[in-house]
Design a protein around this motif. Structure first.
Motif, PDB file in Angstrom:
ATOM      1  N   GLY A   4       0.860  -1.168   0.094  1.00 31.07           N
ATOM      2  CA  GLY A   4       0.050   0.102  -0.064  1.00 31.07           C
ATOM      3  C   GLY A   4       1.051   1.047  -0.152  1.00 31.07           C
ATOM      4  O   GLY A   4       2.003   1.265   0.528  1.00 31.07           O
ATOM      5  N   ALA A   5       0.319   2.419  -0.545  1.00 31.24           N
ATOM      6  CA  ALA A   5       1.051   3.725  -0.600  1.00 31.24           C
ATOM      7  C   ALA A   5       1.016   4.282   0.757  1.00 31.24           C
ATOM      8  O   ALA A   5      -0.076   4.514   1.422  1.00 31.24           O
ATOM      9  CB  ALA A   5       0.265   4.453  -2.001  1.00 31.24           C
ATOM     10  N   PRO A   6       2.421   4.813   1.052  1.00 31.72           N
ATOM     11  CA  PRO A   6       2.211   5.702   2.303  1.00 31.72           C
ATOM     12  C   PRO A   6       1.576   6.953   2.030  1.00 31.72           C
ATOM     13  O   PRO A   6       1.500   7.282   0.872  1.00 31.72           O
ATOM     14  CB  PRO A   6       3.790   5.870   2.496  1.00 31.72           C
ATOM     15  N   ASP A   7       1.376   7.672   3.214  1.00 30.69           N
ATOM     16  CA  ASP A   7       0.695   8.967   3.048  1.00 30.69           C
ATOM     17  C   ASP A   7       1.655   9.979   2.365  1.00 30.69           C
ATOM     18  O   ASP A   7       2.780   9.818   2.472  1.00 30.69           O
ATOM     19  CB  ASP A   7       0.469   9.507   4.588  1.00 30.69           C
ATOM     20  N   GLY A   8       0.624  10.667   1.561  1.00 31.10           N
ATOM     21  CA  GLY A   8       1.552  11.608   0.762  1.00 31.10           C
ATOM     22  C   GLY A   8       1.766  11.187  -0.495  1.00 31.10           C
ATOM     23  O   GLY A   8       2.037  12.097  -1.554  1.00 31.10           O
ATOM     24  N   TRP A   9       1.516   9.801  -0.992  1.00 27.47           N
ATOM     25  CA  TRP A   9       1.785   9.619  -2.473  1.00 27.47           C
ATOM     26  C   TRP A   9       0.258   9.259  -3.127  1.00 27.47           C
ATOM     27  O   TRP A   9       0.592   9.200  -4.395  1.00 27.47           O
ATOM     28  CB  TRP A   9       2.325   8.214  -2.258  1.00 27.47           C
ATOM     29  N   ALA A  10      -0.864   9.401  -2.633  1.00 33.39           N
ATOM     30  CA  ALA A  10      -1.928   9.363  -3.243  1.00 33.39           C
ATOM     31  C   ALA A  10      -2.050  10.392  -4.433  1.00 33.39           C
ATOM     32  O   ALA A  10      -1.693  11.695  -4.027  1.00 33.39           O
ATOM     33  CB  ALA A  10      -3.054   9.572  -2.367  1.00 33.39           C
ATOM     34  N   GLY A  11      -2.190  10.254  -5.702  1.00 27.65           N
ATOM     35  CA  GLY A  11      -2.358  11.054  -6.643  1.00 27.65           C
ATOM     36  C   GLY A  11      -1.153  11.310  -7.380  1.00 27.65           C
ATOM     37  O   GLY A  11      -0.919  12.167  -8.356  1.00 27.65           O
ATOM     38  N   LYS A  12       0.086  10.596  -6.924  1.00 26.79           N
ATOM     39  CA  LYS A  12       1.238  11.005  -7.631  1.00 26.79           C
ATOM     40  C   LYS A  12       1.212  10.365  -9.206  1.00 26.79           C
ATOM     41  O   LYS A  12       0.472   9.535  -9.238  1.00 26.79           O
ATOM     42  CB  LYS A  12       2.363  10.408  -6.958  1.00 26.79           C
ATOM     43  N   PRO A  13       1.658  11.032 -10.216  1.00 25.21           N
ATOM     44  CA  PRO A  13       1.632  10.654 -11.318  1.00 25.21           C
ATOM     45  C   PRO A  13       2.331   9.211 -11.582  1.00 25.21           C
ATOM     46  O   PRO A  13       3.381   8.862 -10.802  1.00 25.21           O
ATOM     47  CB  PRO A  13       2.522  11.475 -12.110  1.00 25.21           C
ATOM     48  N   ARG A  14       1.658   8.472 -12.561  1.00 26.95           N
ATOM     49  CA  ARG A  14       2.087   7.099 -12.448  1.00 26.95           C
ATOM     50  C   ARG A  14       2.834   6.615 -13.780  1.00 26.95           C
ATOM     51  O   ARG A  14       3.190   5.588 -14.033  1.00 26.95           O
ATOM     52  CB  ARG A  14       0.981   5.919 -12.363  1.00 26.95           C
ATOM     53  N   THR A  15       2.937   7.650 -14.549  1.00 27.31           N
ATOM     54  CA  THR A  15       3.674   7.433 -15.924  1.00 27.31           C
ATOM     55  C   THR A  15       4.511   8.808 -16.174  1.00 27.31           C
ATOM     56  O   THR A  15       4.634   9.572 -15.635  1.00 27.31           O
ATOM     57  CB  THR A  15       2.559   7.599 -17.224  1.00 27.31           C
ATOM     58  N   GLY A  16       5.403   8.533 -17.197  1.00 29.35           N
ATOM     59  CA  GLY A  16       6.459   9.496 -17.512  1.00 29.35           C
ATOM     60  C   GLY A  16       5.707  10.417 -18.421  1.00 29.35           C
ATOM     61  O   GLY A  16       4.546  10.458 -18.629  1.00 29.35           O
ATOM     62  N   SER A  17       6.541  11.346 -18.843  1.00 32.79           N
ATOM     63  CA  SER A  17       5.912  12.426 -19.754  1.00 32.79           C
ATOM     64  C   SER A  17       5.743  11.965 -21.214  1.00 32.79           C
ATOM     65  O   SER A  17       5.144  12.770 -22.060  1.00 32.79           O
ATOM     66  CB  SER A  17       6.946  13.674 -19.682  1.00 32.79           C
ATOM     67  N   GLY A  18       6.365  10.769 -21.550  1.00 40.24           N
ATOM     68  CA  GLY A  18       6.358  10.450 -22.868  1.00 40.24           C
ATOM     69  C   GLY A  18       7.492  11.048 -23.728  1.00 40.24           C
ATOM     70  O   GLY A  18       7.475  11.127 -24.902  1.00 40.24           O
ATOM     71  N   ALA A  19       8.587  11.433 -22.985  1.00 40.46           N
ATOM     72  CA  ALA A  19       9.727  11.938 -23.761  1.00 40.46           C
ATOM     73  C   ALA A  19      10.200  11.067 -24.712  1.00 40.46           C
ATOM     74  O   ALA A  19      10.981  11.590 -25.422  1.00 40.46           O
ATOM     75  CB  ALA A  19      10.845  12.621 -22.633  1.00 40.46           C
ATOM     76  N   VAL A  20      10.394   9.635 -24.237  1.00 35.76           N
ATOM     77  CA  VAL A  20      10.765   8.697 -24.773  1.00 35.76           C
ATOM     78  C   VAL A  20       9.835   7.812 -25.425  1.00 35.76           C
ATOM     79  O   VAL A  20       8.942   7.136 -24.515  1.00 35.76           O
ATOM     80  CB  VAL A  20      11.878   8.043 -23.978  1.00 35.76           C
ATOM     81  N   GLY A  21       9.526   8.157 -26.738  1.00 34.34           N
ATOM     82  CA  GLY A  21       8.214   7.122 -27.251  1.00 34.34           C
ATOM     83  C   GLY A  21       8.490   5.856 -27.777  1.00 34.34           C
ATOM     84  O   GLY A  21       9.862   5.406 -27.428  1.00 34.34           O
TER      85      GLY A  21
END
Length: 291
Positions: free
Chosen positions: A94-111
């Protein structure tokens, strides 16, 4: 006569004067029955269409994700070879407090195109050719991945590589780089090495199926860096992971080349574009930065 008797007589007379139209009732009942049958048939047809659509989606996911790591359960013989399913976080507690909503993907800079070119470059020193490549970039939830068929003139071999992030101090990272029970997994060789930069490397030479029901071999290398970068590569001695005849005695990349492939700096731009994994509960959660 009492009031109650008068009321009963009046009701009986009113009822006797009411005559139902039998034909109208029958017609109305038949029409309602037709409507119910039509609704039932539409529901059944809709359910069949939905089931067919789900089947097609599952089939497509299995065929494309087989080498990219997108689907289903892993064979117990080399379960740790599979890329991370959800963003490569690897957190099992489970995710510790403060990590909810963190991005799960990169920016797509490398396609995807860059991933295919990087794999071709990383394999270029062996004199073979890479074909039938498929890839996804850093904007994918499963992390970046690429697969293809490598031919060095000694037989075609499937190769698949994935990039993701994991908590370097968590139990999942430890499991990924630990040799399992040989009596259960049935591998030929497995070694773990600590690299000078603190990274942990596993090289595992086993089979697609632990019971060796077919002769397809699966050799793997797994690298976990102190920053939590996870690089996994698998290769087979057949042009496909499953369902293809063996094309050569062993996969094309030996231990040294597997190590060189997962430690190649060509993967650094993609790894740096991936968000850090959620720390596992009870883990150290150590490390961030470049690998």
């Amino acid at each position: 006569m009492s009031f109650e008797d008068d009321l009963g007589t009046a009701l009986r007379q009113a009822g006797a004067g009411f005559t139902a139209d039998g034909h109208a009732l029958a017609d109305a009942g038949e029409a309602r029955g037709r409507r119910l049958v039509a609704r039932r048939r539409a529901a059944v047809a809709g359910g069949a269409v939905l089931a067919l659509a789900l089947t097609l989606i599952a089939t497509a996911g299995a065929s494309v994700g087989g080498l990219l790591g997108g689907g289903g359960g892993a064979d117990p013989g080399h379960a740790v070879a599979r890329p991370m399913p959800e963003g490569g976080s690897g957190g099992s507690g489970g995710a510790p407090d403060g990590w909810a909503g963190k991005p799960r993907t990169g920016s797509g800079a490398v396609g995807a195109e860059r991933m295919m070119a990087d794999l071709e470059e990383a394999l270029s020193g062996g004199g073979g050719a890479l074909t039938a490549t498929v890839a996804r970039g850093t904007d994918s939830e499963g992390g970046a991945a690429v697969s293809g068929v490598y031919d060095d003139g000694k037989g075609k071999a499937a190769v698949a590589l994935s990039l993701s992030r994991v908590d370097p101090g968590g139990s999942h990272a430890d499991q990924l780089t630990r040799c399992g029970d040989r009596s259960i997994q049935g591998y030929d060789d497995c070694r773990t090495e600590r690299l000078p930069d603190g990274s942990k490397l596993l090289v595992h030479k086993g089979y697609e199926y632990a019971d060796r029901r077919v002769d397809t071999k699966c050799w793997r290398a797994v690298l976990v860096t102190p920053a939590g970068f996870l690089v996994e590569v698998s290769e087979w001695n057949a042009p496909a992971q499953k369902g293809a005849a063996v094309s050569r005695p062993a996969p094309p990349l030996d231990s040294a080349r597997l190590k060189a492939l997962v430690t190649s700096p060509v993967w650094h731009p993609a790894l740096n574009d991936l968000p850090a994994a959620e720390p596992e509960r009870g883990g150290t959660g150590a490390g961030s930065g470049t690998g």
